[in-house]
Write an enzyme that holds these catalytic residues in place. Structure first.
Site, PDB file in Angstrom:
ATOM      1  N   LYS A   1       0.829  -1.185  -0.045  1.00  0.00           N
ATOM      2  CA  LYS A   1       0.118  -0.005  -0.188  1.00  0.00           C
ATOM      3  C   LYS A   1       0.773   1.299  -0.041  1.00  0.00           C
ATOM      4  O   LYS A   1       0.665   2.188  -0.893  1.00  0.00           O
ATOM      5  CB  LYS A   1      -0.967   0.036   1.168  1.00  0.00           C
ATOM      6  CG  LYS A   1      -1.837  -1.019   1.022  1.00  0.00           C
ATOM      7  CD  LYS A   1      -2.826  -1.411   2.201  1.00  0.00           C
ATOM      8  CE  LYS A   1      -3.705  -2.460   2.420  1.00  0.00           C
ATOM      9  NZ  LYS A   1      -4.394  -2.864   3.321  1.00  0.00           N
TER      10      LYS A   1
ATOM     11  N   GLN B   1      -4.681  -1.436   9.829  1.00  0.00           N
ATOM     12  CA  GLN B   1      -4.630  -2.704   9.314  1.00  0.00           C
ATOM     13  C   GLN B   1      -5.090  -3.624  10.194  1.00  0.00           C
ATOM     14  O   GLN B   1      -4.852  -3.932  11.386  1.00  0.00           O
ATOM     15  CB  GLN B   1      -2.927  -3.008   9.053  1.00  0.00           C
ATOM     16  CG  GLN B   1      -2.965  -4.287   8.401  1.00  0.00           C
ATOM     17  CD  GLN B   1      -3.258  -4.516   6.820  1.00  0.00           C
ATOM     18  OE1 GLN B   1      -3.161  -3.267   5.938  1.00  0.00           O
ATOM     19  NE2 GLN B   1      -3.870  -5.365   6.496  1.00  0.00           N
TER      20      GLN B   1
ATOM     21  N   ASP C   1     -11.005   3.045   3.973  1.00  0.00           N
ATOM     22  CA  ASP C   1     -11.295   1.523   4.097  1.00  0.00           C
ATOM     23  C   ASP C   1     -12.656   1.169   3.877  1.00  0.00           C
ATOM     24  O   ASP C   1     -13.233   0.214   3.651  1.00  0.00           O
ATOM     25  CB  ASP C   1     -10.747   0.689   5.378  1.00  0.00           C
ATOM     26  CG  ASP C   1      -9.510  -0.126   4.859  1.00  0.00           C
ATOM     27  OD1 ASP C   1      -8.989  -0.465   3.840  1.00  0.00           O
ATOM     28  OD2 ASP C   1      -8.685  -0.087   5.927  1.00  0.00           O
TER      29      ASP C   1
END
Ligand code: NAP
Length: 284
Positions: free
Chosen positions: A49, A93, A116
Site C-alpha cells: 500500500k 490494518q 477502508d
C-alpha cells in the site's frame, strides 16, 4: 470453451495513473496506516500500500505500534490522526491483536478519512444506496465487471461469503446495479444449487477450491476473491478447471488483488475531496 481471463493489472494501472493525475491537481495528500504487532502477512500488505501510494504521489505515514499496545493507546493514535490536517486517509490494518476491540477502533476513525469504508456510517450509507467510502475490494470487483462489460441488470448474482469487508458490501453494490442477489455462507444448506443459478458468481470465502467447476453455470462470470497461501502457492476459492466452463474468470493472483490497492488510492483522493469541500460527504 475457455473463459476470458479478467486481468486486474492493466485496469488497476490505468486507475493508478488517473489517481496520480488527480493528486497532482489536488496537491499534497497524506495516507496514514497503523499496524499493530508484527504479523508478516500484514507487513506485506502495508508495504504494498505504501509503495502504491508513493508511486501516485500520495505521502504515506507508516505508524507501527508494538503488539502490546493497549486499546486506549491505539484509540489515542487514531484520534490524533483524525485531527491531523496533513492526513486525508486513515487505514488501520486488520486483524488487530487479541484484547483490542476492532469494532471500537473502526468506530473511532473519522468517517471522512475512513478510506477502508469500514466505519458504521460508511457501511450504513452503502446500505442506503448513498455511498460515501466503500471498501476497496468490492469497489474493485465492480470496476472489473464494468471493464469487461458484464450485464448486471436483472442478472442472477451469487455472493459466497458474508464478511463486512467483501461479501456484504459487494452484495449491496450488485443490488444497486439491479442484479438479483443471493448471499451464501457457511450455513447455506445447498451451496451447489445456489451457485448453479449464478450468472455472476463472487467467491469470497478463503477456502481453496470450495467452488468446484461442475457447480458453475456454463458461461458464467466468476470473480474469485479468495487468496490462501498453500504449500503450492496462492490459491483462490474456485478450482482452476472452472476456466473451461466459465465465460469470464479472474485469475488468482492478478485478478481482484491489484484492484483492491488501486481502489484504496482512489478512496484517498475521494477523502481529500470530501475534506476540501470539493465533494459533499453523504451522511453529514
Ligand atoms: P472472512 O471474514 O473469513 O469471511 C469468509 C466468509 O466465507 C464467511 O461469511 C463464511 O461464512 C463463509 N464461508 C466459510 N466457509 C464456507 C463454506 N464452506 N461455504 C460457504 N461459505 C463459507 O473472509 P473475508 O475477509 O471476506 O475474505 C475472504 C477471502 O478473500 C480470503 O481468502 C481473503 O484472503 C480474500 N480477500 C482477498 C482480497 C483481495 O484483495 N483479493 C481482499 C480481501 C479478502 P460465515 O459467515 O457463516 O462464517
Amino acid at each position: 470453451m475457455t473463459a476470458t481471463l479478467m486481468d486486474g493489472r492493466p485496469l488497476a494501472a490505468r486507475i493508478r495513473a488517473d489517481v496520480a493525475r488527480e493528486v497532482a491537481v489536488l496537491g499534497r495528500l497524506g495516507l496514514a496506516t497503523i499496524l499493530v504487532g508484527d504479523d508478516p502477512a500484514s507487513d506485506v500488505y502495508i508495504r504494498a500500500k505504501h509503495r502504491a501510494s508513493t508511486e501516485v504521489g500520495i505521502e504515506p505515514r507508516d505508524l507501527r505500534l508494538p503488539e502490546a499496545t493497549s486499546e486506549a493507546e491505539l484509540l489515542r493514535t487514531v484520534f490524533e490522526l483524525n485531527a491531523d490536517d496533513e492526513i486525508d486517509g486513515i487505514l488501520v490494518q486488520l486483524p488487530l491483536p487479541n484484547g483490542i476491540d476492532e469494532t471500537k477502533v473502526i468506530r473511532a476513525v473519522d468517517p471522512m478519512k475512513d478510506v477502508d469504508g469500514f466505519h458504521p456510517l460508511n457501511a450504513g450509507q452503502l446500505y442506503l444506496g448513498q455511498p460515501a467510502h466503500v471498501p476497496g475490494t468490492p469497489l474493485g470487483i465492480l470496476a472489473l465487471l464494468e471493464e469487461y462489460e458484464v450485464e448486471l441488470t436483472g442478472a442472477e448474482a451469487v455472493v459466497v461469503g458474508r464478511s463486512d469487508i467483501v461479501g456484504k458490501p459487494v452484495a449491496h453494490l450488485l443490488l444497486q446495479r439491479h442484479a438479483t442477489v443471493t448471499i451464501c455462507h457457511s450455513r447455506t444448506r445447498d451451496l451447489a444449487a445456489a451457485v448453479a443459478r449464478a450468472d455472476v458468481l463472487v467467491a469470497a470465502v478463503g477456502v481453496p477450491g470450495v467452488i468446484k467447476s461442475e457447480m458453475v453455470k456454463r458461461g458464467a462470470t466468476v470473480i474469485d476473491v479468495g487468496i490462501t497461501r498453500t504449500g503450492d502457492g496462492l490459491r483462490g476459492d474456485v478450482v482452476v478447471e472452472t476456466v473451461d466452463r466459465a465465460g469470464l474468470i479472474t485469475p488468482v493472483p492478478g485478478g481482484v488483488g491489484p484492484m483492491t490497492v488501486a481502489m484504496l488510492l482512489r478512496n484517498t483522493v475521494r477523502a481529500a475531496r470530501f475534506r476540501r469541500g470539493l465533494l459533499a460527504f453523504p451522511g453529514r
